[in-house]
Write a protein that holds these residues in place. Sequence first.
Motif, PDB file in Angstrom:
ATOM      1  N   CYS A 147       0.816  -1.054   0.009  1.00 45.48           N
ATOM      2  CA  CYS A 147       0.085   0.012   0.066  1.00 45.48           C
ATOM      3  C   CYS A 147       0.753   1.327  -0.066  1.00 45.48           C
ATOM      4  N   CYS A 201      -5.459  -2.482   4.119  1.00 44.56           N
ATOM      5  CA  CYS A 201      -4.522  -3.117   3.400  1.00 44.56           C
ATOM      6  C   CYS A 201      -4.104  -4.621   4.028  1.00 44.56           C
ATOM      7  N   CYS A 204      -0.613  -5.003   5.938  1.00 44.78           N
ATOM      8  CA  CYS A 204       0.007  -4.458   7.012  1.00 44.78           C
ATOM      9  C   CYS A 204      -1.136  -4.033   8.032  1.00 44.78           C
TER      10      CYS A 204
HETATM   11 ZN   LIG Z   1      -0.043  -2.030   3.555  1.00 44.74          ZN
END
Ligand SMILES: [Zn+2]
Length: 379
Positions: A147, A201, A204
């Motif tokens: 991301c 995302c 993460c």
């Molecule tokens: Zn990410």
Amino acid sequence: MATDYYAVLGVRRDAGQDEIKKAFRRLARELHPDVNPDPKTQERFKEINAAYEVLSDPQKRQVYDLGGDPLSPGGGGAGGFGAGAAGFGFSDIMDAFFGAATGQRGPRSRTRRGQDAMIRLEITLEEAAFGTTKELQVDTAVTCTTCSGEGAAPGTTAQTCDMCRGKGEVSQVTRSFLGQVMTSRPCPQCQGFGTVVPTPCPECAGDGRVRARRTLTVKIPAGVDNGTRIQLAGEGEVGPGGGPAGDLYVEIAETSHNVFQRRGDDLHCTVTIPMTAAALGTQVPLQTLDGLEEVDIRPGTQSGQSIPLHGRGITHLRGGGRGDLIVHVEVQTPTKLDPEQEDLLRRLSILRGEERPSGQFAPGQQGLFSRLKDAFNGR
Ligand SMILES: [Zn+2]
Ligand SMILES: [Zn+2]
């Protein structure tokens, strides 16, 4: 009022400005995050800062003495007292002062600077003496590549928060005995960011960073010692939201050497030689940091004498040049003599008129060496 600022600083309610300043300085030194990074202590540090901010300013102090909270947004500043600011926790105020927004109104950024990190590195005495280059494995947060630190799943973006319309805070009008008071607090839906991430995302979980192991090459300068810290700017933890990385500190731990003991930039060692060699003189081979050298023991050397080898110690970290290597001599008296040796020694003592020595007495402990040895062992 939730917090008693006078109690926080430990001063009486009628304390003068000097007394308040003194109390604050003493506490600030004790609780400063550089001195004491413990989270609880940092909370205390914020409290004393807030207390000092109010009590050191005559206007704010007056507001506070009248029952208002001059640190509450919407209170104090523009005339209205923030008394009874319902729903506005103390930590929110402090976050407004010490957080990313630093007292500014409006949404706070999702991006923040990362923390510093520290890693210990063991090196040998030789490496400390001459410097070296090391490969280091470091485990830190790095920017999420999926991301690019945004925190939103690929193909999606963060959206303006509909609760606060992107302002990051919500306002509330409350009635108090002082009249209508407008208070604002961070938006509960977006936590004050002004935006929400509908689809975080997956890599993460929306944090914008992931942990990763990297290999770094670090140059260790000559002369470092136990506890020396080498700062590698920007090699620490990447911040939330892909914020700039903190610094990485490499702390040196020097392993002990089997012959040399380091004191400052000097090295010390002990050589034990037989009585006869001390009397007649000799040369003793010694493996120094610079290779094999002959240590010259002059005839008549006493136990406890030291022989300096100049410039054979550790390189000075600043200014170049090197410390010394100091060889301490210990003379060994033979404990087992065969008849022939004993006969020789007796004849020697007769020749020297030493069959019945009277001895030379002096007060205290004379042996320089025993004192040095005690210093080494920390006795
Ligand atoms: Zn990410
Ligand atoms: Zn919001």
